[in-house]
Design a protein around this motif. Structure first.
Motif, PDB file in Angstrom:
ATOM      1  N   TYR A   1      -3.256   4.050  -2.211  1.00  0.00           N
ATOM      2  CA  TYR A   1      -3.302   3.040  -3.252  1.00  0.00           C
ATOM      3  C   TYR A   1      -2.991   1.671  -2.671  1.00  0.00           C
ATOM      4  N   GLY A   2      -3.687   0.649  -3.168  1.00  0.00           N
ATOM      5  CA  GLY A   2      -3.393  -0.732  -2.827  1.00  0.00           C
ATOM      6  C   GLY A   2      -2.710  -1.415  -3.998  1.00  0.00           C
ATOM      7  N   ARG A   3      -2.068  -2.514  -3.722  1.00  0.00           N
ATOM      8  CA  ARG A   3      -1.341  -3.243  -4.758  1.00  0.00           C
ATOM      9  C   ARG A   3      -2.301  -3.673  -5.857  1.00  0.00           C
TER      10      ARG A   3
ATOM     11  N   GLU B   1      -3.831   0.368  -7.316  1.00  0.00           N
ATOM     12  CA  GLU B   1      -5.207   0.795  -7.545  1.00  0.00           C
ATOM     13  C   GLU B   1      -5.609   1.782  -6.460  1.00  0.00           C
ATOM     14  N   LEU B   2      -6.305   2.848  -6.856  1.00  0.00           N
ATOM     15  CA  LEU B   2      -6.762   3.851  -5.902  1.00  0.00           C
ATOM     16  C   LEU B   2      -7.775   3.238  -4.940  1.00  0.00           C
TER      17      LEU B   2
ATOM     18  N   GLU C   1       0.841  -1.195   0.000  1.00  0.00           N
ATOM     19  CA  GLU C   1       0.000   0.000   0.000  1.00  0.00           C
ATOM     20  C   GLU C   1       0.878   1.247   0.000  1.00  0.00           C
ATOM     21  N   LEU C   2       0.433   2.250  -0.738  1.00  0.00           N
ATOM     22  CA  LEU C   2       1.077   3.566  -0.740  1.00  0.00           C
ATOM     23  C   LEU C   2       0.100   4.569  -0.172  1.00  0.00           C
ATOM     24  N   ARG C   3       0.566   5.385   0.734  1.00  0.00           N
ATOM     25  CA  ARG C   3      -0.210   6.523   1.232  1.00  0.00           C
ATOM     26  C   ARG C   3       0.605   7.757   0.907  1.00  0.00           C
ATOM     27  N   LEU C   4       0.211   8.435  -0.159  1.00  0.00           N
ATOM     28  CA  LEU C   4       0.928   9.607  -0.627  1.00  0.00           C
ATOM     29  C   LEU C   4       0.191  10.851  -0.176  1.00  0.00           C
ATOM     30  N   TYR C   5       0.879  11.695   0.556  1.00  0.00           N
ATOM     31  CA  TYR C   5       0.323  12.965   1.030  1.00  0.00           C
ATOM     32  C   TYR C   5       0.875  14.048   0.107  1.00  0.00           C
ATOM     33  N   ILE C   6       0.030  14.520  -0.805  1.00  0.00           N
ATOM     34  CA  ILE C   6       0.443  15.493  -1.809  1.00  0.00           C
ATOM     35  C   ILE C   6       0.266  16.888  -1.223  1.00  0.00           C
TER      36      ILE C   6
END
Length: 180
Positions: free
Chosen positions: A177-179, A161-162, A135-140
């Motif tokens: 996002y998840g894998r 995938e979002l 999982e990605l947690r991107l803080y823009i």
């Protein structure tokens, strides 16, 4: 979990992080997310940055925002795996790991006790290249910094995938996002 500028950098050209818009509300959110983790996995540079500030960040609670006081305790108490080929000692509930061994990481991920939080661009790249990030947690952050260290190295492909979006009052947007 990574903070990223609008133009895709996770730090400025001189390692600056001063462009990040972390207010009390966003910091409280970070605390909520990180409190339940099973361990922090950190590269050497990230660990040294964290160890240089967080162990004593709450010494004067009267002059420190409450979310920072709370995170200081979270960081100190959380087990940490520090990935480094050169570091001799890490301190602060840390274990030094010399190499990213995919089978060992998969074993850690399967253990009970919470997700593993990954910190550091180089370490994240190594994990992404080996398919170890679930999982990605991107803080823009709503700022372009023009140059610096890109979040993703050239040539890396990883499909996700979002799963969630969330905006914060300070203009930061979470893209989770998840894998894929």
């Amino acid at each position: 979990m990574m903070s990223v500028s609008l133009d895709g950098f996770m730090e400025g050209p001189n390692h600056e992080l001063d462009w990040q818009l972390v207010d009390d509300a966003l910091h409280a959110h970070f605390n909520d997310e990180l409190r339940g983790m099973g361990a922090f996995l950190e590269g050497r540079v990230t660990h040294e940055l964290m160890a240089g500030f967080w162990p004593t960040a709450d010494e004067d609670p009267a002059n420190t925002p409450a979310p920072m006081v709370e995170f200081a305790a979270i960081w100190r108490d959380m087990p940490k795996l520090v990935f480094s080929r050169t570091l001799e000692r890490a301190g602060w509930n840390s274990t030094i790991v010399r190499e990213v061994v995919p089978e060992e990481i998969e074993r850690l991920k399967a253990e009970p006790g919470g997700d593993l939080a990954l910190g550091g661009a180089d370490l994240a790249s190594a994990f992404l290249r080996q398919g170890l990030v679930d999982e990605l947690r991107l803080y823009i952050h709503p700022v372009a910094i023009g140059a610096g260290k890109p979040l993703f190295p050239p040539g890396l492909r990883a499909d996700f995938e979002l799963v969630e979006t969330r905006s914060f009052a300070n203009g930061v947007v979470l893209l989770r996002y998840g894998r894929g």
